[in-house]
Design an enzyme around this catalytic site. Sequence first.
Site, PDB file in Angstrom:
ATOM      1  N   ARG A  93       1.011  -0.878   0.165  1.00 48.72           N
ATOM      2  CA  ARG A  93      -0.570   0.292  -0.148  1.00 48.72           C
ATOM      3  C   ARG A  93       0.504   0.935  -0.228  1.00 48.72           C
ATOM      4  NH1 ARG A  93      -5.044  -1.574  -0.380  1.00 48.72           N
ATOM      5  NH2 ARG A  93      -5.195  -3.539   0.289  1.00 48.72           N
ATOM      6  N   LEU A 106       2.299   5.276   0.993  1.00 49.01           N
ATOM      7  CA  LEU A 106       1.652   5.659   2.345  1.00 49.01           C
ATOM      8  C   LEU A 106       1.652   7.501   1.610  1.00 49.01           C
ATOM      9  CD1 LEU A 106       3.418   3.329   5.111  1.00 49.01           C
ATOM     10  CD2 LEU A 106       1.516   3.438   4.507  1.00 49.01           C
ATOM     11  N   ASN A 141      11.481   1.329   3.917  1.00 49.87           N
ATOM     12  CA  ASN A 141      11.342   0.350   2.685  1.00 49.87           C
ATOM     13  C   ASN A 141      12.172  -0.477   1.495  1.00 49.87           C
ATOM     14  OD1 ASN A 141       9.768  -1.113   1.860  1.00 49.87           O
ATOM     15  ND2 ASN A 141       9.998   0.742   0.006  1.00 49.87           N
ATOM     16  N   HIS A 162      13.109  -2.204  -1.722  1.00 50.76           N
ATOM     17  CA  HIS A 162      12.692  -2.879  -2.759  1.00 50.76           C
ATOM     18  C   HIS A 162      13.750  -3.665  -3.436  1.00 50.76           C
ATOM     19  CE1 HIS A 162      11.094  -1.032  -5.952  1.00 50.76           C
ATOM     20  NE2 HIS A 162      11.804  -1.419  -7.017  1.00 50.76           N
ATOM     21  N   ASP A 187       9.785   8.727   0.901  1.00 46.45           N
ATOM     22  CA  ASP A 187       8.662   9.841   0.833  1.00 46.45           C
ATOM     23  C   ASP A 187       7.713   9.569   0.036  1.00 46.45           C
ATOM     24  OD1 ASP A 187       8.917   9.347  -2.144  1.00 46.45           O
ATOM     25  OD2 ASP A 187      10.632  10.856  -1.795  1.00 46.45           O
ATOM     26  N   GLY A 194       6.437   9.635  -3.118  1.00 46.51           N
ATOM     27  CA  GLY A 194       6.894   8.912  -4.165  1.00 46.51           C
ATOM     28  C   GLY A 194       6.301   7.388  -4.170  1.00 46.51           C
ATOM     29  N   ASP A 201       8.716   4.485  -4.219  1.00 51.25           N
ATOM     30  CA  ASP A 201      10.287   4.327  -4.256  1.00 51.25           C
ATOM     31  C   ASP A 201      10.544   4.967  -4.648  1.00 51.25           C
ATOM     32  OD1 ASP A 201       9.678   1.357  -3.529  1.00 51.25           O
ATOM     33  OD2 ASP A 201       9.069   1.143  -6.042  1.00 51.25           O
TER      34      ASP A 201
END
Length: 198
Positions: free
Chosen positions: A88, A90, A104, A106, A138, A140, A142
Amino acid sequence: MLGSGKGSNFVALADAIGAGQVPAEVAVVLSDVPDAGILTHARNRSVAAEFLPPGCFRTKLDEDAERAYIARLQAAEVDLVVLAGFMRILKGDFLRAFPLRVVNIHPSLLPAFPGLEAWKQALDYGVKVTGCTVHFVDQGIDSGPIAAQEAVPVLDDDTPGSLHERIQQAERRLYPAVIAALARDRVRVRGRQTSVGS
Ligand code: GRF
């Protein structure tokens, strides 16, 4: 920790904490998927684990859900929000509640291949090296400041599955190391520039 999937990054972090390599504890695991593996792994290790319904949208939390996630994390007095396959996006209110405290992982060397199935994107493109990236989150997709990356070779006979597994092995090394540095307050962020000590 927030996740929607199988929870291999949770297991790696929990193992690293158990081995004394990360001076932190996982206060709570939240998922938008009721039967996500990450919840089972957390419960098996006696970590609080809860399904919190995401609301009416497919790719983000709705307003009520976002408030519930923020409230649950604040009640647990978390210092850091660790995303591990949380599917999801954020938004502002969530990120403002935890400024520069949401990270995160990736499965590519960002800014290459943001978005879904990054290992497949890398294979289809024909790159010879890909990897994984730990970044601050942030607004955007990734796109936040990069904390650390680990490169992974793409082999001639790789399938999406074999490449994804090799990238996930790198993730299981890199993420706990970055979280340890954050827990030790060894990470500095100025704009897009970051430095991560050990
Ligand atoms: C990881 O591969 C990560 O790169 C991506 O989601 C996956 C989560 O895997 N963001 P797991 O649930 O931790 O096994």
